[in-house]
Scaffold this motif. Structure first.
Motif, mmCIF file in Angstrom:
data_model
loop_
_atom_site.group_PDB
_atom_site.id
_atom_site.type_symbol
_atom_site.label_atom_id
_atom_site.label_comp_id
_atom_site.label_asym_id
_atom_site.label_seq_id
_atom_site.Cartn_x
_atom_site.Cartn_y
_atom_site.Cartn_z
ATOM 1 N N ARG A 279 0.839 -1.196 0.000
ATOM 2 C CA ARG A 279 0.000 0.000 0.000
ATOM 3 C C ARG A 279 0.875 1.247 0.000
ATOM 4 N NH1 ARG A 279 -3.857 2.048 5.043
ATOM 5 N NH2 ARG A 279 -5.130 3.512 3.842
ATOM 6 N N ILE A 280 0.559 2.208 -0.867
ATOM 7 C CA ILE A 280 1.198 3.526 -0.834
ATOM 8 C C ILE A 280 0.317 4.448 -0.005
ATOM 9 C CG2 ILE A 280 1.802 5.551 -2.201
ATOM 10 C CD1 ILE A 280 2.819 3.731 -4.361
ATOM 11 N N ILE A 281 0.928 5.115 0.962
ATOM 12 C CA ILE A 281 0.169 5.957 1.899
ATOM 13 C C ILE A 281 1.046 7.137 2.323
ATOM 14 C CG2 ILE A 281 0.910 4.640 3.939
ATOM 15 C CD1 ILE A 281 -2.655 5.998 3.345
ATOM 16 N N GLY A 282 0.412 8.218 2.733
ATOM 17 C CA GLY A 282 1.161 9.361 3.233
ATOM 18 C C GLY A 282 1.991 9.011 4.455
ATOM 19 N N ASP A 283 3.140 9.647 4.582
ATOM 20 C CA ASP A 283 4.082 9.375 5.677
ATOM 21 C C ASP A 283 3.821 10.362 6.824
ATOM 22 O OD1 ASP A 283 6.198 8.960 7.380
ATOM 23 O OD2 ASP A 283 7.725 8.937 5.805
ATOM 24 N N ASN A 284 3.210 9.860 7.924
ATOM 25 C CA ASN A 284 2.859 10.716 9.056
ATOM 26 C C ASN A 284 4.053 11.441 9.649
ATOM 27 O OD1 ASN A 284 0.282 9.830 8.744
ATOM 28 N ND2 ASN A 284 0.076 8.875 10.764
ATOM 29 N N SER A 285 5.217 10.805 9.577
ATOM 30 C CA SER A 285 6.396 11.397 10.220
ATOM 31 C C SER A 285 6.861 12.658 9.495
ATOM 32 C CB SER A 285 7.532 10.383 10.280
ATOM 33 O OG SER A 285 8.049 10.119 8.982
ATOM 34 N N LYS A 286 6.348 12.883 8.286
ATOM 35 C CA LYS A 286 6.793 14.055 7.520
ATOM 36 C C LYS A 286 5.640 14.986 7.147
ATOM 37 C CE LYS A 286 10.840 11.807 5.506
ATOM 38 N NZ LYS A 286 11.553 11.476 4.260
ATOM 39 N N LEU A 287 4.538 14.916 7.889
ATOM 40 C CA LEU A 287 3.358 15.713 7.539
ATOM 41 C C LEU A 287 3.637 17.215 7.548
ATOM 42 C CD1 LEU A 287 0.409 13.894 9.354
ATOM 43 C CD2 LEU A 287 0.833 14.062 6.898
ATOM 44 N N ASN A 288 4.538 17.657 8.396
ATOM 45 C CA ASN A 288 4.810 19.086 8.504
ATOM 46 C C ASN A 288 6.075 19.523 7.778
ATOM 47 O OD1 ASN A 288 2.527 19.840 10.118
ATOM 48 N ND2 ASN A 288 3.479 18.714 11.813
ATOM 49 N N ASP A 289 6.678 18.599 7.050
ATOM 50 C CA ASP A 289 7.846 18.958 6.236
ATOM 51 C C ASP A 289 7.359 19.766 5.036
ATOM 52 O OD1 ASP A 289 9.991 18.881 4.305
ATOM 53 O OD2 ASP A 289 10.898 17.325 5.555
ATOM 54 N N PRO A 290 7.929 20.947 4.794
ATOM 55 C CA PRO A 290 7.383 21.846 3.768
ATOM 56 C C PRO A 290 7.745 21.501 2.322
ATOM 57 C CG PRO A 290 9.285 22.853 4.795
ATOM 58 C CD PRO A 290 9.038 21.570 5.536
ATOM 59 N N ASN A 291 8.603 20.505 2.100
ATOM 60 C CA ASN A 291 9.063 20.253 0.732
ATOM 61 C C ASN A 291 8.869 18.800 0.304
ATOM 62 O OD1 ASN A 291 10.206 22.957 0.220
ATOM 63 N ND2 ASN A 291 11.616 22.395 1.879
ATOM 64 N N PRO A 292 7.614 18.374 0.104
ATOM 65 C CA PRO A 292 7.378 16.982 -0.301
ATOM 66 C C PRO A 292 8.021 16.670 -1.648
ATOM 67 C CG PRO A 292 5.336 18.058 0.379
ATOM 68 C CD PRO A 292 6.359 19.127 0.246
ATOM 69 N N ASN A 293 8.476 15.413 -1.802
ATOM 70 C CA ASN A 293 9.149 15.029 -3.048
ATOM 71 C C ASN A 293 8.211 14.345 -4.038
ATOM 72 O OD1 ASN A 293 8.944 12.639 -1.431
ATOM 73 N ND2 ASN A 293 10.506 11.663 -2.696
ATOM 74 N N VAL A 294 6.958 14.069 -3.625
ATOM 75 C CA VAL A 294 6.040 13.325 -4.495
ATOM 76 C C VAL A 294 4.804 14.158 -4.803
ATOM 77 C CG1 VAL A 294 4.739 11.184 -4.829
ATOM 78 C CG2 VAL A 294 6.806 11.167 -3.412
ATOM 79 N N LYS A 295 4.458 14.185 -6.077
ATOM 80 C CA LYS A 295 3.177 14.759 -6.510
ATOM 81 C C LYS A 295 2.296 13.593 -6.942
ATOM 82 C CE LYS A 295 5.172 19.130 -8.055
ATOM 83 N NZ LYS A 295 5.464 20.005 -9.212
ATOM 84 N N VAL A 296 1.190 13.397 -6.228
ATOM 85 C CA VAL A 296 0.287 12.294 -6.533
ATOM 86 C C VAL A 296 -0.861 12.806 -7.387
ATOM 87 C CG1 VAL A 296 -1.212 10.504 -5.583
ATOM 88 C CG2 VAL A 296 0.865 11.173 -4.347
ATOM 89 N N ALA A 297 -1.015 12.247 -8.579
ATOM 90 C CA ALA A 297 -2.116 12.649 -9.459
ATOM 91 C C ALA A 297 -3.426 12.121 -8.888
ATOM 92 C CB ALA A 297 -1.888 12.111 -10.862
ATOM 93 N N ILE A 298 -4.398 13.029 -8.676
ATOM 94 C CA ILE A 298 -5.678 12.617 -8.094
ATOM 95 C C ILE A 298 -6.852 12.924 -9.015
ATOM 96 C CG2 ILE A 298 -4.933 12.640 -5.693
ATOM 97 C CD1 ILE A 298 -6.096 15.489 -5.478
ATOM 98 N N ASN A 299 -6.615 13.695 -10.070
ATOM 99 C CA ASN A 299 -7.651 13.902 -11.078
ATOM 100 C C ASN A 299 -6.984 14.154 -12.415
ATOM 101 O OD1 ASN A 299 -10.206 14.060 -12.156
ATOM 102 N ND2 ASN A 299 -10.957 15.554 -10.656
#
Length: 320
Positions: A279-299
């Motif tokens: 399962r691919i899921i958001g990483d709780n440990s980095k929720l407040n990190d301002p520079n995510p490395n992944v853009k997930v297409a949702i539409n």
């Protein structure tokens, strides 16, 4: 010559075949090579399929490299029956193409990744449409490439919808979740084109008939290959309205990100055995990190994408 360069990482089945055609047809990129993977079929079959399709489309100048033959956590790979049902026993809808006139390259796919990353840097786009085994191996061998490559747009995963092999797992990620997690948690700039958007983007026999009507070898072959896939979707009750064009959508988004709406976040892939395996899921440990490395297409702007897809492929097939 386009400024941006593209490498496809394919387990060449039907939608991978469509991805090859899209990459060849788009003037915004130069396809500089195909790295083969296992998945829809065995590694050697997938590599040969890529060689055959490149020859059909008049591009014997593009090299094909062999990647790794099985996942990072196993010692062999067996093709799943459902893969044969969807893609045919030969991976390309039981369509028989002439044996290729050339062989795969001597260099490994992993080394080709590393060489290309150092040569092209930010102009390099990588499109994995099978398991992440090859890219994870390249990262392990040369971690520096995570900071060199311009973008990795991969077809895989499911964040907001169900998986297609378990309620949470998508097939490509399920093949090697450990490798997927290594890629997802690296410093690579990533775009995820998962089932969230690919299942919305459907092709029907109305479109494939346009290719058949061209009267060319490529038009007929691609119509036959894709019709097999459409029939499989119908017969297996995956979707009775058409087939999802998973892999070519990833190619399209890699070139033109405006086809999709994305959510930026850090993600991980769960690979401990259990109900959430792969399962691919958001990483709780980095929720407040301002520079995510992944853009997930949702539409996805499916109408605009399908129009571009059909223009690209139809114009290419006219010539071959």
């Amino acid at each position: 010559m386009a400024k941006r360069k593209m490498i496809l990482d394919l387990d060449t089945g039907v939608d991978d075949a469509l991805a090859i055609a899209y990459a060849l047809a788009d003037p915004e990129v130069d396809l500089i090579g195909i790295v083969s993977s296992y998945g829809n079929n065995l590694l050697d079959v997938c590599a040969e399929n890529s060689l055959k399709l490149l020859e059909l489309l008049g591009h014997t100048d593009i090299p094909v490299f062999k990647g790794l033959p099985h996942s990072s956590t196993t010692d062999h790979f067996d093709v799943m029956q459902v893969s044969k049902d969807i893609h045919g026993n030969n991976g390309i809808g039981e369509v028989q193409l002439p044996a290729p006139s050339r062989s795969v390259e001597e260099e490994s796919g992993v080394d080709f990744y590393i060489d290309a990353a150092h040569k092209y840097g930010k102009d390099l786009i990588i499109i994995p449409t099978g398991p992440m085994t090859n890219l994870a191996a390249a990262l392990k061998k040369d971690p520096e490439i995570a900071h060199l490559i311009g973008n990795v747009t991969f077809m895989g995963g499911a964040l907001t919808v169900e998986g297609n092999v378990t309620p949470v797992a998508e097939a490509n990620i399920n093949q090697d979740p450990k490798a997927a997690n290594e890629v997802l948690t690296s410093d690579l700039p990533l775009t995820m084109v998962g089932l969230d958007v690919t299942l919305r983007t459907l092709l029907t026999k109305k479109e494939t008939q346009q290719w058949r009507n061209l009267g060319t070898k490529a038009g007929k072959a691609y119509a036959d290959i894709t019709d097999f896939y459409i029939d499989a979707y119908y017969n297996l009750d995956i979707d009775k309205n058409g087939c999802a064009i998973h892999d070519p959508l990833a190619v399209g988004v890699g070139i033109d990100p405006s086809f999709v709406t994305t959510l930026s976040l850090f993600v991980k892939c769960v690979y401990e055995e259990g109900p959430y395996y792969a399962r691919i899921i958001g990483d709780n440990s980095k929720l407040n990190d301002p520079n995510p490395n992944v853009k997930v297409a949702i539409n996805v702007d499916k109408e605009r994408y399908l129009k571009v897809f059909m223009n690209h492929l139809t114009n290419l097939f006219k010539e071959h």
